[in-house]
Scaffold this motif. Structure first.
Motif, mmCIF file in Angstrom:
data_model
loop_
_atom_site.group_PDB
_atom_site.id
_atom_site.type_symbol
_atom_site.label_atom_id
_atom_site.label_comp_id
_atom_site.label_asym_id
_atom_site.label_seq_id
_atom_site.Cartn_x
_atom_site.Cartn_y
_atom_site.Cartn_z
ATOM 1 N N CYS A 43 -3.392 1.020 6.643
ATOM 2 C CA CYS A 43 -4.099 0.549 5.416
ATOM 3 C C CYS A 43 -3.122 1.198 4.083
ATOM 4 O O CYS A 43 -2.934 2.333 4.096
ATOM 5 N N ASP A 44 -3.208 0.451 2.909
ATOM 6 C CA ASP A 44 -2.742 0.908 1.793
ATOM 7 C C ASP A 44 -3.479 2.115 1.303
ATOM 8 O O ASP A 44 -2.950 2.935 0.605
ATOM 9 N N THR A 91 -3.852 -2.391 14.151
ATOM 10 C CA THR A 91 -3.714 -2.389 12.831
ATOM 11 C C THR A 91 -2.410 -2.382 12.324
ATOM 12 O O THR A 91 -1.972 -2.829 11.260
ATOM 13 N N CYS A 95 -12.202 -1.131 4.158
ATOM 14 C CA CYS A 95 -11.254 -1.684 5.223
ATOM 15 C C CYS A 95 -10.961 -3.186 5.013
ATOM 16 O O CYS A 95 -11.776 -4.018 5.485
ATOM 17 N N HIS A 132 -8.628 -5.127 5.556
ATOM 18 C CA HIS A 132 -8.107 -5.748 6.635
ATOM 19 C C HIS A 132 -8.912 -6.195 7.770
ATOM 20 O O HIS A 132 -8.710 -7.261 8.195
ATOM 21 N N THR A 150 0.587 2.822 8.940
ATOM 22 C CA THR A 150 -0.405 1.910 9.026
ATOM 23 C C THR A 150 -1.719 2.676 9.398
ATOM 24 O O THR A 150 -1.617 3.961 9.490
#
Length: 376
Positions: A91-92, A294, A325, A327, A89
């Motif tokens: 994010c990808d 996250t 970002c 997310h 985590t």
């Protein structure tokens, strides 16, 4: 110096403690701090590194947090990695650049999966991942984890955490006895928890803030009313005088943000045995700033900042969203609405790039703040 001695360079993601790496006799280098320090300290920041990796075909709408460092690796101006460690985590985008680095430089990548739930099952899962990480690192380095060294570094980490939590409590006082300029430094030294340098920084920070608190002093110029703000996401890295400007121009105490806030129950690592040490490190990894918010449900992020706004008696919540970002852009309106519902505190939402000043230049950042605080 340790790199000159031939020790392996281990680039790691920021929300993970470094004690295990140190006890395995490798040199931890935070991938993101390389970009952050460059952005903060140089006139052109990390722009050359960002441009270099984008010239390779990496998309411009993904995260500059790793792009600057990746570009510097291509340029040969920072040491090439011997190892990579990445928590899965938040994010990808960050996952992809660690994978790219692994492929480009033929470097082993150790991925630490992170649990979705903040419960006992999640804690056990994280413990298993920490143990698996150690096994992989031992195989890759040929070194065995030194328990005595690990306990020594855990001692430094516990010192740092103790001072971090005590400083957080002091910042609840009015006026706030800590300057917002410390937030970038807090973030950088957070990645050094477990080192003598990290413990020394947070000790010095606490002593500075406590001395001011004991005198009943804040950091806002005399004659200005203090406006207490928290950031629900990140600070910007490319304009350090901005924090002084907020204090001097608008009387703003910048108290905490997603990159510097620790929940009080993060606690200290129990050094009784190897089992208690690893359990403590697993729990701390689950509570590291931003990593905590996250890893799971959006409720964690929202509830954390409802608590922060109330506990620190904030007058406003700033939501400067890092452009990469995705997310956060899905969450920040939910967070803004909940803050308004629970506390009545106003929020400011705008888009920026944490490391690249070309996206929202310093002059535009000040214009946005002038408009908001004049209205407030």
């Amino acid at each position: 110096a340790r790199l000159d001695e031939g020790k392996p360079a281990c680039y790691h993601y920021f929300p993970i403690s470094v004690e295990i790496m140190l006890a395995l006799d490798v040199v931890p280098i935070c991938y993101e701090v390389v970009c952050g320090l460059t952005s903060a300290l140089y006139t052109d920041g990390a722009e050359e590194g960002v441009d270099r990796i984008e010239a390779e075909g990496y998309p411009d709408h993904l995260c500059s947090t790793q792009k600057g460092t990746a570009g510097f690796l291509l340029m040969g101006v920072v040491p090439h990695p011997d190892l990579l460690i990445k928590t899965a985590t938040p994010c990808d985008a960050s996952n992809r650049l660690y994978e790219w680095t692994s492929h480009k430089f033929n470097t082993p990548l150790v991925v630490v999966e992170t649990p979705y739930y903040r419960n006992e099952r999640g804690r056990k899962y994280m413990l298993g991942e920490i143990k698996r990480m150690i096994e992989q690192l031992e195989k890759l380095t040929g070194n065995t984890l030194d328990e005595d060294k690990l306990r020594e570094y855990i001692g430094y980490g516990n010192q740092a955490m103790e001072y971090i939590l005590k400083t957080q409590e002091l910042k609840k006082r009015r006026p706030c006895p800590d300057t917002g300029w410390h937030r970038p430094a807090d973030t950088i030294f957070m990645t050094q928890i477990g080192t003598p340098m990290g413990a020394a920084y947070f000790k010095a920070l606490y002593e500075d803030v406590k001395a001011r608190a004991d005198r009943g002093e804040g950091v806002i110029p005399e004659g200005k009313k203090e406006r207490r703000v928290t950031y629900g996401y990140t600070w910007e890295c490319y304009d350090l005088p901005f924090f002084d400007w907020l204090e001097e121009e608008h009387g703003v105490s910048y108290i905490t943000d997603t990159l510097t806030y620790f929940p009080p129950d993060v606690g200290l690592v129990d050094t009784t045995s190897m089992d208690t040490i690893l359990e403590g490190l697993a729990w701390r990894t689950m509570q590291m700033p931003m990593g905590r918010q996250t890893m799971g449900f959006s409720d964690i992020w929202i509830n954390d900042f409802v608590h922060v706004v109330k506990a620190f008696k904030a007058d406003a919540l700033i939501l400067g969203g890092h452009m990469a970002c995705k997310h956060f852009w899905a969450l920040n309106k939910l967070l803004s609405d909940k803050i308004k519902e629970e506390t009545g505190v106003p929020t400011l939402r705008f888009e920026m790039d944490m490391f690249d000043k070309r996206f929202t230049p310093p002059a535009e950042l000040r214009r946005i703040m002038n408009e908001f605080f004049t209205t407030l």
